[in-house]
Design a protein around this motif. Structure first.
Motif, mmCIF file in Angstrom:
data_model
loop_
_atom_site.group_PDB
_atom_site.id
_atom_site.type_symbol
_atom_site.label_atom_id
_atom_site.label_comp_id
_atom_site.label_asym_id
_atom_site.label_seq_id
_atom_site.Cartn_x
_atom_site.Cartn_y
_atom_site.Cartn_z
ATOM 1 N N GLY A 88 0.781 -1.223 0.000
ATOM 2 C CA GLY A 88 0.000 0.000 0.000
ATOM 3 C C GLY A 88 0.813 1.272 0.000
ATOM 4 O O GLY A 88 2.030 1.255 0.180
ATOM 5 N N VAL A 89 0.127 2.409 -0.189
ATOM 6 C CA VAL A 89 0.785 3.707 -0.312
ATOM 7 C C VAL A 89 0.478 4.582 0.894
ATOM 8 O O VAL A 89 -0.458 4.328 1.644
ATOM 9 C CB VAL A 89 0.327 4.430 -1.596
ATOM 10 N N ALA A 90 1.279 5.622 1.064
ATOM 11 C CA ALA A 90 0.973 6.650 2.048
ATOM 12 C C ALA A 90 -0.204 7.480 1.536
ATOM 13 O O ALA A 90 -0.424 7.594 0.327
ATOM 14 C CB ALA A 90 2.189 7.541 2.278
ATOM 15 N N ASN A 91 -0.966 8.063 2.444
ATOM 16 C CA ASN A 91 -2.079 8.926 2.051
ATOM 17 C C ASN A 91 -2.351 9.908 3.180
ATOM 18 O O ASN A 91 -1.764 9.804 4.255
ATOM 19 C CB ASN A 91 -3.327 8.093 1.736
ATOM 20 N N GLY A 92 -3.221 10.878 2.887
ATOM 21 C CA GLY A 92 -3.551 11.870 3.897
ATOM 22 C C GLY A 92 -2.351 12.715 4.303
ATOM 23 O O GLY A 92 -2.127 12.962 5.489
ATOM 24 N N LEU A 93 -1.575 13.204 3.314
ATOM 25 C CA LEU A 93 -0.409 14.036 3.615
ATOM 26 C C LEU A 93 -0.846 15.442 4.023
ATOM 27 O O LEU A 93 -1.757 16.010 3.423
ATOM 28 C CB LEU A 93 0.522 14.134 2.400
ATOM 29 N N ALA A 94 -0.183 15.999 5.040
ATOM 30 C CA ALA A 94 -0.485 17.359 5.498
ATOM 31 C C ALA A 94 0.769 17.968 6.106
ATOM 32 O O ALA A 94 1.519 17.285 6.808
ATOM 33 C CB ALA A 94 -1.616 17.350 6.520
#
Length: 328
Positions: free
Chosen positions: A66-72
């Motif tokens: 899976g990938v990273a998500n929800g970057l802030a």
């Protein structure tokens, strides 16, 4: 000739620093992106536009875990937050290893969020495929964020369409969110639109005014702007001044977005990136963008072994250059 060789030697040393140490880019707009290979990248939207590898997240992308998500981005502390594929909240800080801030269990998550933004010291995100908006507060130990459940809350926005029917325009799946310094949250949702072809995502564009987001005015904060973006799985991020909203979708083209109606326009000159691990035409865009650009780069943490190798290599190069200069 000696001056030229001195400049060349300095350039080589600077190049070594850039290669091994993740040195600072020259532009002043840094947007962070989740590659479809599981890694994080830094995007430079100032001319000459480019993107470069920042760090591995330890995951292997859509064909793996899976990938990273929800970057802030927390621009005050120069930190990058993201959710790993298991829904745990991670943070990347300058010259520090990636650290886990909170587990999915602590955040009451059963799935990885696909959007996030930082505003007023808090992390905001919608629970996956829902109209539940979360505000996550932190306390700090030095510059290290610590999840503070006592300063966190949820808002169920009944006015935000949330039809769970697969392929329905009202499904509140993402997409991405971004928040201005004045507390205006902009959201680009995503849904499978058969009219655009198999596997093509469309979406809605709406605004929430977080400054009036409370139990009595919770629905009054919602403003629909565009019912059909017509661009696949749009990821969004503001520039440092919050007066330009960028977007990246399939097939990887970068656009600006009119925040009054959701209309998009290609950058000039055009700029297209195929996300590492992605493929044309339906998975070419990045999986997610940080919510805003920062004027200070957040370089990858330098592993201890990498530091040792870089230091030794640069010493050898410096010795070689100095020896060459003395022989003139």
């Amino acid at each position: 000739m000696k001056g030229l060789r001195s400049s060349l030697g300095l350039g080589l040393l600077l190049g070594a620093s850039t290669i091994f140490l993740g040195g600072e880019a020259k532009a002043n707009e840094f947007i962070y992106a989740a590659g479809r290979d599981g890694n994080i990248y830094e995007v430079n939207l100032q001319l000459p536009r480019s993107f470069s590898f920042v760090t591995s997240t330890g995951f292997t992308g859509v064909t793996g875990t899976g990938v990273a998500n929800g970057l802030a981005v927390d621009r005050v502390r120069n930190s990058l937050f993201y959710f790993d594929p298991n829904g745990n909240l991670q943070v990347l800080r300058r010259d520090q290893p990636i650290e886990q801030v909170a587990t999915a269990t602590q955040l009451s998550l059963t799935a990885q969020p696909q959007n996030a933004a930082f505003y007023n010291g808090d992390l905001w995100f919608f629970t996956r495929t829902s109209n539940v908006l979360n505000r996550i507060g932190f306390t700090y130990s030095g510059n290290t964020p610590v999840f503070n459940p006592a300063d966190s809350e949820q808002f169920t926005l009944s006015s935000v369409p949330n039809d769970q029917t697969v392929g329905n325009v009202n499904s509140n799946s993402f997409g991405d969110i971004a928040i201005t310094s004045d507390g205006l949250l902009f959201a680009a949702t995503s849904y499978a639109n058969p009219a655009l072809g198999t596997g093509i995502n469309d979406g809605r564009f709406f605004q929430l005014n977080l400054t009036i987001l409370n139990e009595t005015a919770i629905n009054a904060s919602y403003t629909p702007l565009d019912a059909s973006l017509g661009i696949g799985n749009l990821q969004i991020a503001f520039n440092p001044n919050y007066d330009v909203l960028y977007g990246n979708g399939n097939p990887g083209n970068w656009v600006t977005i009119d925040v009054t109606n959701g209309n998009t326009a290609d950058l000039s000159p055009t700029f297209t990136t195929v996300s590492p691990g992605g493929s044309l035409p339906n998975a070419a865009g990045f999986a997610d963008l940080s919510d805003s650009a920062t004027t200070v780069s957040i370089p990858a943490p330098l592993p201890v072994l990498g530091a040792t190798v870089a230091f030794g290599w640069s010493r050898k190069l410096r010795k070689r250059i100095n020896s060459s200069l003395r022989s003139e």
